[in-house]
Design a protein around this motif. Structure first.
Motif, PDB file in Angstrom:
ATOM      1  N   LYS A   1       8.099   6.583   5.004  1.00  0.00           N
ATOM      2  CA  LYS A   1       8.569   6.902   6.360  1.00  0.00           C
ATOM      3  C   LYS A   1       8.139   8.290   6.786  1.00  0.00           C
ATOM      4  O   LYS A   1       8.066   9.211   5.965  1.00  0.00           O
TER       5      LYS A   1
ATOM      6  N   PHE B   1       0.892  -1.157   0.000  1.00  0.00           N
ATOM      7  CA  PHE B   1       0.000   0.000   0.000  1.00  0.00           C
ATOM      8  C   PHE B   1       0.931   1.208   0.000  1.00  0.00           C
ATOM      9  O   PHE B   1       1.823   1.287   0.847  1.00  0.00           O
TER      10      PHE B   1
ATOM     11  N   ASP C   1       2.648  -6.352   5.477  1.00  0.00           N
ATOM     12  CA  ASP C   1       1.275  -6.009   5.074  1.00  0.00           C
ATOM     13  C   ASP C   1       0.265  -7.126   5.269  1.00  0.00           C
ATOM     14  O   ASP C   1      -0.942  -6.888   5.173  1.00  0.00           O
TER      15      ASP C   1
ATOM     16  N   TYR D   1      12.112  -7.480   9.598  1.00  0.00           N
ATOM     17  CA  TYR D   1      12.630  -8.069   8.360  1.00  0.00           C
ATOM     18  C   TYR D   1      14.029  -8.659   8.558  1.00  0.00           C
ATOM     19  O   TYR D   1      14.623  -9.136   7.604  1.00  0.00           O
TER      20      TYR D   1
HETATM   21  N1  LIG Z   1       5.100   2.358   1.764  1.00  0.00           N
HETATM   22  C1  LIG Z   1       5.081   1.131   2.225  1.00  0.00           C
HETATM   23  N2  LIG Z   1       6.211   0.595   2.746  1.00  0.00           N
HETATM   24  C2  LIG Z   1       6.132  -0.645   3.199  1.00  0.00           C
HETATM   25  C3  LIG Z   1       4.939  -1.394   3.171  1.00  0.00           C
HETATM   26  N3  LIG Z   1       5.180  -2.619   3.707  1.00  0.00           N
HETATM   27  C4  LIG Z   1       6.490  -2.647   4.057  1.00  0.00           C
HETATM   28  O1  LIG Z   1       7.092  -3.577   4.569  1.00  0.00           O
HETATM   29  N4  LIG Z   1       7.080  -1.429   3.752  1.00  0.00           N
HETATM   30  C5  LIG Z   1       8.482  -1.093   4.003  1.00  0.00           C
HETATM   31  C6  LIG Z   1       9.288  -0.917   2.752  1.00  0.00           C
HETATM   32  C7  LIG Z   1      10.338   0.105   3.150  1.00  0.00           C
HETATM   33  O2  LIG Z   1      11.411  -0.566   3.782  1.00  0.00           O
HETATM   34  C8  LIG Z   1       9.622   0.944   4.187  1.00  0.00           C
HETATM   35  C9  LIG Z   1       9.050   2.188   3.585  1.00  0.00           C
HETATM   36  O3  LIG Z   1      10.040   3.036   3.288  1.00  0.00           O
HETATM   37  P1  LIG Z   1      10.057   3.889   1.954  1.00  0.00           P
HETATM   38  O4  LIG Z   1       9.333   3.219   0.855  1.00  0.00           O
HETATM   39  O5  LIG Z   1       9.708   5.285   2.302  1.00  0.00           O
HETATM   40  O6  LIG Z   1      11.561   3.943   1.670  1.00  0.00           O
HETATM   41  P2  LIG Z   1      12.552   2.820   1.122  1.00  0.00           P
HETATM   42  O7  LIG Z   1      12.896   1.878   2.215  1.00  0.00           O
HETATM   43  O8  LIG Z   1      12.038   2.248  -0.145  1.00  0.00           O
HETATM   44  O9  LIG Z   1      13.741   3.739   0.766  1.00  0.00           O
HETATM   45  P3  LIG Z   1      15.122   3.905   1.447  1.00  0.00           P
HETATM   46  O10 LIG Z   1      15.149   3.197   2.754  1.00  0.00           O
HETATM   47  O11 LIG Z   1      16.016   3.284   0.434  1.00  0.00           O
HETATM   48  O12 LIG Z   1      15.248   5.383   1.568  1.00  0.00           O
HETATM   49  O13 LIG Z   1       8.555   0.143   4.680  1.00  0.00           O
HETATM   50  C10 LIG Z   1       3.760  -0.819   2.629  1.00  0.00           C
HETATM   51  O14 LIG Z   1       2.665  -1.390   2.541  1.00  0.00           O
HETATM   52  N5  LIG Z   1       3.887   0.454   2.182  1.00  0.00           N
END
Ligand SMILES: Nc1nc2c([nH]c(=O)n2[C@H]2C[C@H](O)[C@@H](COP(=O)(O)OP(=O)(O)OP(=O)(O)O)O2)c(=O)[nH]1
Length: 127
Positions: free
Chosen positions: A36, A32, A116, A72
């Motif tokens: 952060k 979804f 999720d 994770y």
């Molecule tokens: N936006 C989002 N993130 C999720 C979901 N489920 C899940 O485990 N995550 C995790 C993936 C990422 O590690 C974190 C969200 O961070 P983000 O998308 O702003 O940033 P990122 O980790 O891709 O980028 P970065 O650390 O390289 O800066 O949460 C979800 O449903 N939506």
């Protein structure tokens, strides 16, 4: 622990899901959209900002749903979902590989980020 907010955007009884790109962490997983919290930002501000940054659309957070804590291994997140109203704009994929609107019972057929999974059951009874 990283605090992440994500948007459950409902349109015509379907939920918007987005696929992470090859370059992102958790590559090709469905999620979804969201991200952060920045320093000094509350959850609602963060979700509005993230959705505009990632998908170029405007939403209004309506209701805070549950939070899941997931480890994770290399990082741990607290993921909080907000039920959101789609206000306007055309979806442009600025970070993700793909997106689609799916029925809540069809969520299960997608390879979602592990954090999720608890939302998928919850949404079957909500949307
Ligand atoms: N936006 C989002 N993130 C999720 C979901 N489920 C899940 O485990 N995550 C995790 C993936 C990422 O590690 C974190 C969200 O961070 P983000 O998308 O702003 O940033 P990122 O980790 O891709 O980028 P970065 O650390 O390289 O800066 O949460 C979800 O449903 N939506």
């Amino acid at each position: 622990m990283i605090e992440v907010v994500c948007a459950i955007i409902v349109k015509d009884d379907k939920i918007l899901i987005a696929q992470r790109s090859e370059e992102m962490k958790l590559p090709l997983k469905w999620e979804f959209p969201g991200g952060k919290l920045n320093e000094g930002e509350d959850e609602e501000q963060a979700i509005i900002r993230e959705i505009k940054e990632e998908l170029n659309v405007e939403i209004i957070p309506l209701k805070r749903l549950s939070s899941n804590i997931h480890d994770y291994g290399s990082f741990k997140i607290k993921l909080t979902a907000y039920l959101c109203d789609f206000i306007g704009g055309e979806i442009v994929l600025l970070e993700h590989k793909d997106f689609k609107f799916v029925k809540s019972e069809d969520l299960i057929n997608h390879d979602f980020a592990e954090a999720d999974i608890p939302f998928i059951e919850e949404l079957k009874t909500l949307v």
